[in-house]
Scaffold this active site. Structure first.
Site, PDB file in Angstrom:
ATOM      1  N   PHE A 149      22.280 -83.893  16.888  1.00  0.00           N
ATOM      2  CA  PHE A 149      21.796 -84.025  15.509  1.00  0.00           C
ATOM      3  C   PHE A 149      22.384 -85.237  14.802  1.00  0.00           C
ATOM      4  O   PHE A 149      21.813 -85.711  13.832  1.00  0.00           O
ATOM      5  CB  PHE A 149      22.131 -82.742  14.714  1.00  0.00           C
ATOM      6  CG  PHE A 149      23.562 -82.697  14.222  1.00  0.00           C
ATOM      7  CD1 PHE A 149      23.937 -83.331  13.047  1.00  0.00           C
ATOM      8  CD2 PHE A 149      24.559 -82.039  14.953  1.00  0.00           C
ATOM      9  CE1 PHE A 149      25.258 -83.312  12.613  1.00  0.00           C
ATOM     10  CE2 PHE A 149      25.875 -82.025  14.523  1.00  0.00           C
ATOM     11  CZ  PHE A 149      26.225 -82.656  13.350  1.00  0.00           C
ATOM     12  N   LYS A 173      13.671 -85.019  23.897  1.00  0.00           N
ATOM     13  CA  LYS A 173      13.887 -83.681  23.313  1.00  0.00           C
ATOM     14  C   LYS A 173      14.978 -83.848  22.254  1.00  0.00           C
ATOM     15  O   LYS A 173      16.161 -83.823  22.543  1.00  0.00           O
ATOM     16  CB  LYS A 173      14.342 -82.708  24.424  1.00  0.00           C
ATOM     17  CG  LYS A 173      14.068 -81.254  24.147  1.00  0.00           C
ATOM     18  CD  LYS A 173      14.645 -80.705  22.864  1.00  0.00           C
ATOM     19  CE  LYS A 173      16.114 -80.359  22.932  1.00  0.00           C
ATOM     20  NZ  LYS A 173      16.676 -79.975  21.606  1.00  0.00           N
ATOM     21  N   GLU A 176      16.996 -79.938  17.283  1.00  0.00           N
ATOM     22  CA  GLU A 176      16.090 -79.145  16.449  1.00  0.00           C
ATOM     23  C   GLU A 176      16.538 -79.146  14.983  1.00  0.00           C
ATOM     24  O   GLU A 176      15.816 -78.672  14.113  1.00  0.00           O
ATOM     25  CB  GLU A 176      15.944 -77.717  16.990  1.00  0.00           C
ATOM     26  CG  GLU A 176      17.222 -76.914  17.153  1.00  0.00           C
ATOM     27  CD  GLU A 176      17.954 -77.172  18.479  1.00  0.00           C
ATOM     28  OE1 GLU A 176      18.144 -78.350  18.846  1.00  0.00           O
ATOM     29  OE2 GLU A 176      18.357 -76.176  19.106  1.00  0.00           O
ATOM     30  N   SER A 226      27.578 -81.905  22.695  1.00  0.00           N
ATOM     31  CA  SER A 226      28.936 -81.392  22.853  1.00  0.00           C
ATOM     32  C   SER A 226      29.295 -81.269  24.341  1.00  0.00           C
ATOM     33  O   SER A 226      28.404 -81.195  25.198  1.00  0.00           O
ATOM     34  CB  SER A 226      29.055 -80.050  22.132  1.00  0.00           C
ATOM     35  OG  SER A 226      27.994 -79.219  22.511  1.00  0.00           O
ATOM     36  N   CYS A 281      30.714 -89.174  16.761  1.00  0.00           N
ATOM     37  CA  CYS A 281      31.523 -89.012  17.975  1.00  0.00           C
ATOM     38  C   CYS A 281      32.539 -90.131  18.096  1.00  0.00           C
ATOM     39  O   CYS A 281      33.465 -90.050  18.884  1.00  0.00           O
ATOM     40  CB  CYS A 281      30.639 -88.981  19.203  1.00  0.00           C
ATOM     41  SG  CYS A 281      29.850 -90.541  19.487  1.00  0.00           S
ATOM     42  N   GLU A 383      37.684 -80.603  19.215  1.00  0.00           N
ATOM     43  CA  GLU A 383      36.945 -81.449  18.275  1.00  0.00           C
ATOM     44  C   GLU A 383      36.555 -80.615  17.055  1.00  0.00           C
ATOM     45  O   GLU A 383      36.011 -79.526  17.197  1.00  0.00           O
ATOM     46  CB  GLU A 383      35.673 -81.961  18.972  1.00  0.00           C
ATOM     47  CG  GLU A 383      34.812 -82.841  18.109  1.00  0.00           C
ATOM     48  CD  GLU A 383      33.512 -83.262  18.802  1.00  0.00           C
ATOM     49  OE1 GLU A 383      32.838 -82.398  19.399  1.00  0.00           O
ATOM     50  OE2 GLU A 383      33.167 -84.456  18.742  1.00  0.00           O
TER      51      GLU A 383
END
Ligand code: NAD
Length: 498
Positions: A149, A173, A176, A226, A281, A383
């Site tokens: 995301f 893909k 969402e 992740s 990240c 994290e």
């Protein structure tokens, strides 16, 4: 309610699964749209479109493929404002960060504009009598990308920009949580002149990810997300014989030597730790000042700097950062803050319970700052991915450098110093894939590659740059013989035997 479906073979296609995910506005906590979650058979239709489009696209000469990239770049620039607002509305990052998100993806498209040059092979004349050897890079076929995301423009473009320029066709893909920008990118790519079926977007969740990993016609999968899921994607994809590059989470450290320019350090780290609500990240959520004097000064100045940050809605031009992406993520970050307190770290700034007048249900978290954090604390080892900066104090550079080197993640690290020799040695020895020297967020430019190590990346190829081209192509090597005159009874002689 606005609905998002799929983009297959050059057109919007309605989902048939009757499974949907809500897309929220993180500024208000309200549902603003819903996105259809594809079934394996809907994925299969998209793969068929990509399979059908691939031979002609691969046969399109690389200059013509590059022209589509040039036009796509132009359209991205022309639509920057619309894309940035669309992105902020679903992600929650401020507009300036959304422009940066699109811009960093656009730079990979610029890199892909050079594809005729990037695909050139190698040639050896006269490897034996009348024998020449040459190699060429050929596309894999259909490849897929599964994206997180937090960079809904940049990361899809890292993947499809390079793969498609190489002559593959692509299934994207997206996350969402913020699917609108990836869908819009696919429309713009078609408008730029890409043939139908070259770039397809299939929205969905784990069900469609598994279908991608198992689909026989998908030859390679790029993943960013992740680490546990990256590892799962890598294992399942490679077990099915695919090439997989799977980038994971991170915990990046910024080491501050006593000779560093503290004005620069404080400004750099406040932006790198709290910018985009810490949902990068390559954020810098751990600061490691070396020596007590450096640590005391850094902490004192950071408290003031962080307190001065403005948390606001994503369209607020004065806000430094906006809300985090979801209610669940807000809760997760706030739980980590409590865990840090329970583990014995000193909470100097507590961002929990931050509300914004008129946006009481938005997912806002104020800046949080911990001092005296230690390895072995769960909040250090894991994290957090929120606006939380942790200070770990060290006595020497060696002790400081061991922290990122031994950490389970190895995405990025920064060293702040004026000592060139120390910096040079640090860059060479630290066990982390991307190093910044007086650069807080060392994301490599598009013509290098994004190269995390350890649990930050699974697979042998990095994202974009030449490594991206290597990942998206296979090398064929031809040994050809055109001897002088009639071949007659001359037997073939292996070049090395002459
Ligand atoms: P995520 O792992 O939850 O989701 C990533 C993708 O995987 C999404 O498309 C999602 O639909 C899919 N997915 C989710 N659960 C799945 C499951 N059980 N099985 C199969 N697929 C699944 O990650 P996120 O929350 O969207 O993104 C944040 C994470 O991404 C952070 O850990 C961050 O560090 C990481 N990240 C890494 C990089 C990098 O280059 N190393 C870049 C950006 C983000």
């Amino acid at each position: 309610m606005r609905e998002l479906h799929h983009f297959v073979n050059g057109q919007s296609v309605s989902g048939t699964s009757e499974r949907f995910a809500d897309v929220y506005d993180p500024n208000t906590g309200e549902v603003q749209a819903r996105v259809s979650l594809a079934t394996p058979s809907e994925l299969d239709s998209a793969v068929q479109a990509a399979v059908n489009a691939q031979p002609a696209w691969a046969a399109t000469n690389p200059q013509k493929r590059a022209r589509v990239m040039f036009e796509f770049k132009r359209l991205l620039e022309a639509n920057m404002d619309e894309l940035a607002h669309m992105l902020s509305a679903e992600h929650g990052k401020v507009i300036a960060d959304s422009v940066g998100d699109v811009q960093r993806g656009l730079e990979v498209i610029e890199f892909a504009c050079g594809i005729p040059h990037l695909l050139k092979g190698e040639y050896t004349e006269g490897a034996g009598p009348g024998i020449d050897v040459y190699s060429m890079r050929q596309p894999l076929g259909v490849t897929a990308g599964i994206t997180p995301f937090n960079f809904p423009a940049m990361i899809p473009m890292w993947m499809f920009g390079v793969s498609i320029a190489c002559g593959n066709t692509f299934i994207l893909k997206p996350s969402e949580k913020d699917p609108s920008v990836p869908m819009r990118l696919a429309e713009l790519f078609l408008e730029a002149g890409a043939p139908e079926g070259v770039l397809n977007v299939v929205n969905g969740d784990k069900e469609v990810v598994d279908a991608i990993l198992d689909h026989a016609d998908i030859k390679a999968v790029s993943f960013v997300g992740s680490s546990d899921i990256a590892q799962y994607v890598y294992s399942r994809g490679t077990a099915n014989g695919k090439r997989v590059q799977a980038m994971g989470g991170a915990k990046n450290h910024g080491i501050i030597l006593p000779d560093a320019d503290m004005d620069q350090v404080v400004k750099d780290i406040v932006g790198a730790a709290y910018g985009s609500a810490g949902e990068r990240c390559m954020a810098l959520p751990v600061a490691v000042p070396v020596g007590k004097k450096t640590a005391d000064e850094f902490v004192e100045r950071m408290i003031a700097e962080a307190r001065a940050l403005k948390v606001g809605v994503s369209t607020d031009k004065d806000a430094h950062y906006g809300p985090v992406v979801s209610a669940a993520h807000k809760e997760k970050v706030e739980n980590y803050i409590q865990m840090g307190v329970d583990e014995g770290a000193d909470l100097l700034l507590d961002g929990r319970g931050h509300t914004l007048q008129g946006h009481e249900n938005g997912y806002f978290i104020g800046p949080s700052l911990f001092d005296n954090v230690k390895p072995g604390m769960k909040t250090y080892d894991e994290e957090i991915f929120g606006p939380v900066l942790q200070v770990v104090r060290a006595e020497t550079l060696e002790e400081a450098a061991e922290l990122p080197s031994k950490h389970q993640y190895g995405n990025g690290v920064a060293l702040f110093t004026r000592n060139g020799q120390a910096a040079r040695e640090f860059a060479s020895k630290v066990n982390v894939g991307m190093v910044g020297i007086n650069v807080p967020i060392p994301v490599p430019v598009a013509y290098h590659s994004f190269s995390g190590w350890k649990r930050s990346a699974f697979g042998d190829h990095n994202q974009y740059g030449m490594d991206g081209v290597r990942f998206c192509t296979k090398v064929k090597t031809v040994t050809q013989r055109w001897p002088e005159g009639d071949i007659g009874d001359q037997s073939f002689i292996i070049p090395t035997m002459r």
